[in-house]
Design a protein around this motif. Structure first.
Motif, short mmCIF file in Angstrom:
data_model
loop_
_atom_site.label_atom_id
_atom_site.label_comp_id
_atom_site.label_asym_id
_atom_site.label_seq_id
_atom_site.Cartn_x
_atom_site.Cartn_y
_atom_site.Cartn_z
N ALA A 150 63.49 2.84 46.28
CA ALA A 150 63.23 1.50 46.75
C ALA A 150 64.47 0.86 47.36
N ARG A 151 65.65 1.38 47.06
CA ARG A 151 66.88 0.76 47.52
C ARG A 151 67.73 1.63 48.44
N MET A 152 67.51 2.93 48.46
CA MET A 152 68.36 3.83 49.23
C MET A 152 67.52 4.85 49.98
N THR A 153 67.92 5.14 51.20
CA THR A 153 67.27 6.19 51.97
C THR A 153 68.32 7.24 52.34
N GLY A 194 71.11 4.93 54.05
CA GLY A 194 70.90 3.51 54.25
C GLY A 194 70.57 2.81 52.95
N GLY A 195 70.76 1.52 52.93
CA GLY A 195 70.42 0.71 51.76
C GLY A 195 71.54 0.67 50.74
N GLU A 196 71.16 0.59 49.47
CA GLU A 196 72.10 0.43 48.37
C GLU A 196 72.34 1.75 47.65
N ILE A 197 73.60 2.16 47.61
CA ILE A 197 73.97 3.37 46.86
C ILE A 197 74.55 2.89 45.54
#
Length: 151
Positions: A29-32, A44-47
């Protein structure tokens, strides 16, 4: 005082939700993470600590497909904590250790003159990710080797 309505039986709102959006679950839900055919790993997103293990596994898989190294596209990263940085550094270290073992096996004297490349080469980088790498002094580990600079 009025009790809150029981939303578990209200058909307008899913159980446990607000009715606006389904609740986010897991690191997806937070990282791609996408591995492209040319050897680019786009993140992308939050690691964070929830997504870092998946990032590490993705990097190892990309390096297995492209043993010469991969390009990191961190342009879409909006957040990265120490677990995310550790995933990058650990994947890099694992590749370097494997490269050293392979070079030792191929070296006639067992003492190779190892000049490894950069397994994870920095490509597009978001300002937040660039700042993290700069502040931790790790940016140079993801840049191409340069004469006179330790890797």
């Amino acid at each position: 005082m009025h009790p809150l309505p029981d939303r578990t039986t209200d058909p307008r709102t899913p159980a446990g939700g607000t009715g606006l959006l389904p609740p986010a679950t897991g690191a997806d839900a937070r990282m791609t993470v996408e591995i492209t055919p040319d050897g680019t790993v786009a993140v992308g997103g939050e690691i964070d600590s929830a997504g870092a293990p998946r990032l590490y596994r993705s990097l190892r898989a990309a390096l297995a497909l492209h043993p010469e190294g991969v390009r990191l596209d961190l342009g879409g990263v909006t957040f990265c904590d120490c677990a995310g940085l550790r995933a990058l550094l650990t994947a890099r270290s694992a590749w370097l250790a494997r490269a050293a073992r392979v070079a030792r096996r191929r070296s006639p004297g067992g003492h190779p003159a190892l000049t490894p490349g950069t397994p994870l080469l920095l490509g597009p980088t978001s300002p937040r990710m660039a700042r993290l790498l700069r502040l931790t002094g790790t940016e140079g580990l993801f840049l191409p080797p340069r004469a006179g600079r330790d890797q």
